[in-house]
Design an enzyme around this catalytic site. Structure first.
Site, short mmCIF file in Angstrom:
data_model
loop_
_atom_site.label_atom_id
_atom_site.label_comp_id
_atom_site.label_asym_id
_atom_site.label_seq_id
_atom_site.Cartn_x
_atom_site.Cartn_y
_atom_site.Cartn_z
N TRP A 472 0.85 -1.17 -0.02
CA TRP A 472 0.13 0.04 -0.03
C TRP A 472 0.82 1.35 -0.02
O TRP A 472 0.59 2.41 0.15
CB TRP A 472 -0.87 0.11 1.22
CG TRP A 472 -1.83 -1.18 1.26
CD1 TRP A 472 -3.14 -1.52 0.71
CD2 TRP A 472 -1.62 -2.42 1.93
NE1 TRP A 472 -3.67 -2.47 0.93
CE2 TRP A 472 -2.52 -3.32 1.69
CE3 TRP A 472 -0.37 -2.87 2.72
CZ2 TRP A 472 -2.62 -4.56 2.27
CZ3 TRP A 472 -0.43 -4.26 3.18
CH2 TRP A 472 -1.63 -5.19 3.09
N ASP A 473 1.98 1.11 -0.24
CA ASP A 473 3.25 2.27 0.03
C ASP A 473 2.97 3.00 1.40
O ASP A 473 2.84 4.13 1.33
CB ASP A 473 2.92 3.20 -1.33
CG ASP A 473 3.92 4.24 -1.41
OD1 ASP A 473 5.13 3.88 -1.03
OD2 ASP A 473 3.88 5.29 -1.95
#
Length: 812
Positions: A472-473
């Site tokens: 999800w960064d």
């Protein structure tokens, strides 16, 4: 006036125009409403759209009942809004704003529809419409989503001063010696001259311009985000292109300037330079060149350097590296300009400069290495390297090899502990960002984590992970802050607090990495479309610290300026996959990531007052609308890695689509907004600031951060001072007088907040976006406040090269 408008031919024409407007508006709602209902969403838009179509036809036919039907629809909409939105003011705006205007326009048609209608009918409802609109405008000026002060504001530290294990060194009260002000990264100043009773008298003392303005047409280059230093009789800072300057603290006049030689034509991304380091040599005597030195790490313009200059003259320190410069590209292999750089000032712990680097997101599996390295602050020589996949190697890789590529990088500011000999490294995830199946166990173990490295050897002492197998960064962009925690038995624990993009605050024993606030592994969403990329069953949650975030999204919390764009966002919400936080990446449909990859809390981190135990942090509420793309789809879009010679703007970058070369999927990353108006799809506020009482671990107060003055649909500023709550990048500072100063928000204001009340007590308009963390210092008996106004391309704020200083006027 209303009657004259609607008399004769003018009135007939007006009636037809309003009827057509109602018809088109209602038809659009009905058509979109059919699709929303099909997707399982609210039926209101379909039913209200049909009603508006019927009303418009009856109005066109001059049916006297048409206006009564409209009033009935309006009343039913008020009831529906009350049920769906409760008392949330901003939730009422799209549902009733346009409808109230339409009610006024239809009321003015009554004399044409029914010449015998009582004047009180249409005049009365016209006045009601105007009154509702006026009341709504008035309410808009009142801040919403505010948590007022709920308990007594503490005036004592968490632990007595004589039991403190955390020291900030011998820094003078009037100095700001490192990026976070002190070695604990508290961003707290003990100065009190500027206080809540006189802060409204602050005036500009001086303005300095660095000269590093982003040229027209430059792609994906952020402005400077510098927090200057002040040591003794000098202010030190860097420009966006890594020139280093010394200024006079009283006037802002340039004393010397070191020219880095970086040219804009060679800058491809991230010209930020968040700050420089001040270092006092242990080997060079006083009064000799480079006894005190300014050190910076540069962006990568084809060269990537660690540079040391004499703090008094700005001349290169010849005995540092090669003629004042150490080559940071050594051992990295292919790392083209813009693909890798160091924007954050590297900390210096016990004479060791510890460097990290930002590696551009979403590009390729074999991206440049995330290696962490230690260099001597005396001579610039490499002392050690921590290569995640080569833990046995401590120096340069053998000839013909490179540091392990694609490993988790760390781009945030690191924090050091001289007593423990540790540096706390906030890490990101290994390449690529949105697909983890290719990562090694060693990479998975240290991604999106705090890693404590021994500054003498570069070996890990402990690891605390904030996200498992991050796709999800959710890399940690914040700097850890060090402080003392009571252990409940009269003793003190050396602690650190690390904020995250998830809005989670993790409090750890900085000796061992063990949580000091309760952490639970909670079940994560189980739906996973990408079968070969196995997700973890649980994710860590800090359960006894306040969360900097709102509850999960729902369709009811979709927003817009009108019912039509709210309907559009509801449809987008229903079209996407959303299982709450940690919704897994999807290929067949978009998925919503909330919090987004800009936080929660990003690189601005937090400020902490050790005299009172009050913590301040700003945070964002901006969802992302992401989707994995097959390799065929990525190729069709022309997605290339940033270091591909054929890369061109729009073909992949840090924001937007990413090629993710070497993985089965490319990625589309964008804000969850209305693509036509640019307005975010979730309900405001989009930015908040929170004060936490660390004595009780409870919210002291909370409020939206930022006004709508410089923001609006289609990117147009509204000029309205509503405390709407807008996205922010940059952090806060706190002072012993009880003030917090912060810019950061996209309204281009710097403001002072009274920590005891949470109220804004002063603000000023900056000449460009203030996406930086301010600082404060004292010189010749006067306290100054400084902010870098450099702007930010992704935040959409004006670019600039301004360093603005404020002070109280001299006594007459």
């Amino acid at each position: 006036m209303a009657k004259s408008m609607c008399d004769g031919k003018v009135g007939a024409l007006y009636l037809k125009i309003i009827s057509i407007i109602l018809f088109l508006f209602g038809l659009s709602m009905a058509v979109g409403g059919v699709y929303l209902a099909y997707l399982g969403g609210s039926w209101y838009y379909l039913l209200a759209g049909i009603a508006l179509v019927v009303i418009s036809i009856q109005l066109f036919k001059k049916n006297p009942q048409s206006f009564k039907l409209f009033i009935l629809l309006y009343i039913l909409t008020v009831i529906w809004t009350s049920w769906e939105a409760g008392l949330r003011f901003w939730a009422w705006v799209p549902r009733l704003g346009v409808l109230t205007v339409l009610m006024l326009l239809v009321a003015l048609c009554v004399p044409v529809v029914n010449s015998k209608a009582r004047k009180s009918l249409y005049v009365g409802w016209s006045l009601v419409s105007i009154l509702i609109f006026a009341i709504a405008m008035g309410i808009a000026f009142v801040p919403h989503n505010v948590t007022p002060v709920t308990e007594a504001v503490p005036q004592t530290p968490l632990v007595p001063a004589d039991k403190s294990l955390t020291t900030a060194g011998d820094m003078k009260d009037g100095d700001w010696g490192v990026y976070g002000r002190d070695s604990n990264a508290t961003r707290f100043s003990p100065l009190t001259q500027i206080n809540p009773s006189n802060v409204d008298q602050l005036k500009k003392a001086w303005v300095y311009r660095t000269g590093a303005l982003t040229p027209e047409g430059t792609v994906n280059v952020r402005g400077a985000e510098t927090t200057p230093l002040k040591v003794g009789n000098a202010v030190y800072l860097c420009s966006a292109t890594n020139d280093m300057m010394r200024l006079d603290p009283a006037t802002g006049k340039e004393v010397w300037r070191y020219h880095s030689g970086i040219e804009w034509k060679n800058v491809r991304f991230a010209a930020t330079c968040r700050g420089v380091d001040y270092y006092v040599s242990k080997t060079i005597p006083e009064n000799q060149s480079c006894h005190t030195r300014i050190i910076e790490s540069t962006i990568n313009d084809g060269r990537w350097r660690l540079i040391a200059v004499d703090a008094e003259t700005g001349q290169l320190c010849k005995d540092f590296g090669q003629n004042g410069q150490a080559d940071l590209l050594e051992g990295m292999g292919r790392a083209v300009a813009g693909m890798v750089a160091e924007a954050s000032p590297p900390p210096i712990i016990n004479g060791v400069i510890v460097t990290n680097q930002e590696v551009l997101d979403g590009q390729r599996r074999d991206a440049p290495s995330g290696v962490i390295r230690g260099y001597s602050a005396e001579n610039g020589q490499l002392l050690w390297a921590w290569d995640v996949k080569r833990p046995d190697r401590t120096g340069l890789p053998p000839k013909g090899e490179t540091y392990s590529r694609g490993t988790p990088n760390s781009w945030a500011v690191m924090t050091g502990d001289d007593k423990l000999g540790l540096v706390y490294v906030p890490t990101g995830n290994a390449a690529v960002d949105y697909y983890s199946a290719l990562r090694s166990p060693e990479e998975n173990a240290v991604s999106s984590a705090v890693v404590a490295l021994d500054v003498n050897t570069g070996k890990p002492r402990w690891v605390f992970q904030t996200v498992h197998k991050d796709v999800w960064d959710y890399d940690i962009g914040s700097q850890a802050t060090l402080f003392d925690m009571p252990d409940g038995q009269g003793n003190t624990i050396p602690a650190l607090i690390i904020p995250t993009k998830r809005g989670q605050l993790f409090v750890l024993d900085r000796r061992t990495g063990k949580p000091l606030s309760k952490v639970e592994e909670k079940p994560a969403p189980t739906y996973n479309e990408i079968k070969d990329d196995v997700r973890t069953a649980t994710q860590p949650w800090s359960v006894d610290m306040p969360r900097m975030g709102f509850p999960d999204l729902t369709e009811k919390k979709m927003w817009g300026l009108t019912p039509l764009d709210q309907l559009y966002c509801r449809i987008k919400f229903r079209q996407a996959r959303y299982d709450g936080e940690f919704t897994n990446p999807t290929l067949r449909q978009p998925w919503i990531e909330y919090p987004g990859n800009n936080g929660g809390i990003d690189w601005g981190s937090l400020s902490y007052n050790p005299q009172t135990g009050i913590l301040i942090s700003n945070w964002n509420s901006v969802p992302m609308y992401n989707q994995l793309l097959s390799r065929k789809e990525g190729d069709a879009l022309g997605l290339k890695a940033f270091d591909d010679p054929t890369w061109k703007p729009g073909g992949g970058g840090a924001e937007g689509p990413g090629a993710q070369v070497g993985a089965p999927y490319a990625i589309s990353v964008k804000a969850f907004d209305n693509g036509f108006t640019g307005v975010l799809c979730n309900e405001p506020p989009y930015g908040m600031i929170t004060a936490i009482n660390m004595h009780t671990k409870k919210v002291l107060w909370q409020k939206p951060l930022g006004t709508a003055r410089a923001n609006g649909p289609f990117g147009l500023p509204t000029g309205m001072p509503f405390e709407f709550g807008v996205p922010s990048n940059g952090g806060s500072i706190s002072t012993a007088s009880g003030l917090t100063f912060i810019a950061a928000a996209t309204d281009n204001l710097i403001r002072a907040i009274d920590v005891n009340t949470g109220k804004t007590v002063w603000s000023d308009v900056l000449p460009a976006g203030g996406q930086a963390t301010p600082m404060t210092y004292e010189y010749n008996g006067k306290q100054y406040l400084i902010i870098m106004a450099g702007g930010h391309h992704f935040m959409g704020t004006p670019q600039g090269d301004y360093v603005v200083a404020y002070a109280l006027p001299d006594a007459k």
